[in-house]
Design a protein around this motif. Structure first.
Motif, PDB file in Angstrom:
ATOM      1  N   ILE A  20       7.402  -6.337  -4.686  1.00 23.90           N
ATOM      2  CA  ILE A  20       5.716  -6.311  -4.415  1.00 23.90           C
ATOM      3  C   ILE A  20       5.137  -5.169  -5.123  1.00 23.90           C
ATOM      4  N   ASP A  21       5.758  -3.743  -5.635  1.00 21.97           N
ATOM      5  CA  ASP A  21       5.153  -3.092  -6.587  1.00 21.97           C
ATOM      6  C   ASP A  21       4.935  -3.909  -7.879  1.00 21.97           C
ATOM      7  N   ALA A  22       5.929  -4.544  -8.421  1.00 20.11           N
ATOM      8  CA  ALA A  22       5.895  -5.388  -9.604  1.00 20.11           C
ATOM      9  C   ALA A  22       4.562  -6.238  -9.507  1.00 20.11           C
ATOM     10  N   LEU A  23       4.447  -7.081  -8.527  1.00 20.76           N
ATOM     11  CA  LEU A  23       3.574  -7.936  -8.405  1.00 20.76           C
ATOM     12  C   LEU A  23       2.169  -7.429  -8.383  1.00 20.76           C
ATOM     13  N   THR A  24       1.910  -6.202  -7.712  1.00 18.09           N
ATOM     14  CA  THR A  24       0.560  -5.366  -7.632  1.00 18.09           C
ATOM     15  C   THR A  24       0.186  -4.974  -9.067  1.00 18.09           C
ATOM     16  N   LYS A  25       1.224  -4.631  -9.991  1.00 21.58           N
ATOM     17  CA  LYS A  25       0.906  -4.352 -11.250  1.00 21.58           C
ATOM     18  C   LYS A  25       0.404  -5.570 -11.931  1.00 21.58           C
ATOM     19  N   LYS A  26       1.284  -6.721 -11.939  1.00 19.73           N
ATOM     20  CA  LYS A  26       1.024  -7.788 -12.685  1.00 19.73           C
ATOM     21  C   LYS A  26      -0.046  -8.461 -12.237  1.00 19.73           C
ATOM     22  N   HIS A  27      -0.757  -8.431 -11.038  1.00 19.69           N
ATOM     23  CA  HIS A  27      -2.060  -8.831 -10.688  1.00 19.69           C
ATOM     24  C   HIS A  27      -3.014  -7.850 -10.296  1.00 19.69           C
ATOM     25  N   SER A  28      -3.263  -6.766 -11.222  1.00 20.30           N
ATOM     26  CA  SER A  28      -3.899  -5.704 -10.742  1.00 20.30           C
ATOM     27  C   SER A  28      -5.587  -5.973 -10.613  1.00 20.30           C
ATOM     28  N   GLU A  29      -5.928  -7.257 -10.943  1.00 19.31           N
ATOM     29  CA  GLU A  29      -7.369  -7.752 -10.703  1.00 19.31           C
ATOM     30  C   GLU A  29      -7.351  -8.246  -9.298  1.00 19.31           C
ATOM     31  N   ILE A  30      -6.277  -8.258  -8.706  1.00 19.95           N
ATOM     32  CA  ILE A  30      -6.526  -8.665  -7.250  1.00 19.95           C
ATOM     33  C   ILE A  30      -6.078  -7.602  -6.216  1.00 19.95           C
ATOM     34  N   PHE A  31      -5.000  -6.938  -6.756  1.00 22.03           N
ATOM     35  CA  PHE A  31      -4.534  -5.690  -5.927  1.00 22.03           C
ATOM     36  C   PHE A  31      -4.852  -4.474  -6.476  1.00 22.03           C
ATOM     37  N   PRO A  32      -5.324  -3.287  -5.840  1.00 19.99           N
ATOM     38  CA  PRO A  32      -5.541  -3.241  -4.248  1.00 19.99           C
ATOM     39  C   PRO A  32      -6.941  -3.408  -3.951  1.00 19.99           C
ATOM     40  N   ASP A  33      -7.822  -3.777  -5.087  1.00 20.20           N
ATOM     41  CA  ASP A  33      -9.472  -3.864  -4.902  1.00 20.20           C
ATOM     42  C   ASP A  33      -9.926  -4.969  -3.846  1.00 20.20           C
ATOM     43  N   HIS A  34      -9.192  -6.064  -3.883  1.00 22.41           N
ATOM     44  CA  HIS A  34      -9.625  -7.103  -2.908  1.00 22.41           C
ATOM     45  C   HIS A  34      -8.705  -7.545  -1.794  1.00 22.41           C
ATOM     46  N   TYR A  35      -7.161  -7.238  -2.148  1.00 18.53           N
ATOM     47  CA  TYR A  35      -6.233  -7.600  -1.247  1.00 18.53           C
ATOM     48  C   TYR A  35      -5.613  -6.357  -1.314  1.00 18.53           C
ATOM     49  N   VAL A  36      -5.198  -5.661  -0.139  1.00 23.04           N
ATOM     50  CA  VAL A  36      -4.247  -4.424   0.190  1.00 23.04           C
ATOM     51  C   VAL A  36      -2.938  -5.085   0.557  1.00 23.04           C
ATOM     52  N   LEU A  37      -1.798  -4.478  -0.184  1.00 19.48           N
ATOM     53  CA  LEU A  37      -0.603  -4.689   0.253  1.00 19.48           C
ATOM     54  C   LEU A  37      -0.005  -3.436   0.815  1.00 19.48           C
ATOM     55  N   TYR A  38       0.450  -3.678   2.032  1.00 17.85           N
ATOM     56  CA  TYR A  38       1.008  -2.582   2.790  1.00 17.85           C
ATOM     57  C   TYR A  38       2.593  -2.366   2.526  1.00 17.85           C
ATOM     58  N   LYS A  39       3.012  -1.105   2.915  1.00 21.74           N
ATOM     59  CA  LYS A  39       4.303  -0.952   2.500  1.00 21.74           C
ATOM     60  C   LYS A  39       5.470  -1.949   3.292  1.00 21.74           C
ATOM     61  N   VAL A  40       6.434  -2.065   2.486  1.00 21.97           N
ATOM     62  CA  VAL A  40       7.445  -3.262   3.254  1.00 21.97           C
ATOM     63  C   VAL A  40       8.338  -2.450   4.328  1.00 21.97           C
ATOM     64  N   ARG A  41       8.470  -3.069   5.412  1.00 21.32           N
ATOM     65  CA  ARG A  41       9.157  -2.281   6.588  1.00 21.32           C
ATOM     66  C   ARG A  41      10.160  -3.370   6.991  1.00 21.32           C
ATOM     67  N   LYS A  42      11.181  -2.718   7.934  1.00 23.64           N
ATOM     68  CA  LYS A  42      12.042  -3.495   8.621  1.00 23.64           C
ATOM     69  C   LYS A  42      11.405  -4.225   9.737  1.00 23.64           C
ATOM     70  N   PRO A  43      11.525  -5.441  10.170  1.00 21.74           N
ATOM     71  CA  PRO A  43      10.971  -5.814  11.456  1.00 21.74           C
ATOM     72  C   PRO A  43      12.015  -5.382  12.659  1.00 21.74           C
ATOM     73  N   ASP A  44      10.872  -5.399  13.624  1.00 26.87           N
ATOM     74  CA  ASP A  44      11.326  -4.993  15.031  1.00 26.87           C
ATOM     75  C   ASP A  44      11.909  -6.377  15.494  1.00 26.87           C
ATOM     76  N   GLU A  45      12.527  -6.041  16.846  1.00 27.81           N
ATOM     77  CA  GLU A  45      13.078  -7.499  17.576  1.00 27.81           C
ATOM     78  C   GLU A  45      11.692  -8.450  17.895  1.00 27.81           C
ATOM     79  N   ILE A  46      10.633  -7.970  18.223  1.00 26.70           N
ATOM     80  CA  ILE A  46       9.607  -8.808  18.467  1.00 26.70           C
ATOM     81  C   ILE A  46       9.266  -9.646  17.187  1.00 26.70           C
ATOM     82  N   GLN A  47       9.119  -8.988  16.031  1.00 25.41           N
ATOM     83  CA  GLN A  47       8.725  -9.477  14.557  1.00 25.41           C
ATOM     84  C   GLN A  47       9.718 -10.362  14.190  1.00 25.41           C
ATOM     85  N   LYS A  48      10.965 -10.148  14.714  1.00 24.02           N
ATOM     86  CA  LYS A  48      12.112 -11.168  14.505  1.00 24.02           C
ATOM     87  C   LYS A  48      11.932 -12.442  15.053  1.00 24.02           C
TER      88      LYS A  48
END
Length: 101
Positions: A20-48
């Motif tokens: 995701i960090d690499a994608l953000t750098k690669k597409h800096s014209e999109i991220f983060p000014d137009h789309y914000v990518l939040y930190k990756v996390r581990k899903p809880d049971e409901i999200q799973k």
């Protein structure tokens, strides 16, 4: 009001964050000014459970918010970009956490 995407992935948290960090750098014209990518996390049971309903057993997830609609890159285009970059079999993208796109 922001439009939100929830992305579930088979990729482990640390590896996905690196991608995701690499994608953000690669597409800096999109991220983060137009789309914000939040930190990756581990899903809880409901999200799973939500992800499992769409056929993916997740190891990680992250959210994306559309914050500036002036860019002509749709949420569908962003979802396609993520599938292309991360592998179509390793990620699902849900619109507002409910609808598969």
């Amino acid at each position: 009001m922001a439009i939100n995407l929830t992305c579930y992935s088979k990729i482990c948290v640390s590896d996905l964050q690196d991608k995701i960090d690499a994608l953000t750098k690669k597409h800096s014209e999109i991220f983060p000014d137009h789309y914000v990518l939040y930190k990756v996390r581990k899903p809880d049971e409901i999200q799973k459970e939500i992800s499992n309903e769409f056929g993916l057993d997740p190891s990680s997830f992250f959210r994306i918010a559309l914050v500036d609609k002036s860019l002509q890159v749709s949420t569908l285009n962003v979802a396609d970009m993520l599938r292309e970059e991360l592998g179509k079999d390793s990620i699902i993208v849900l619109f507002e956490g409910e609808s598969l796109i």
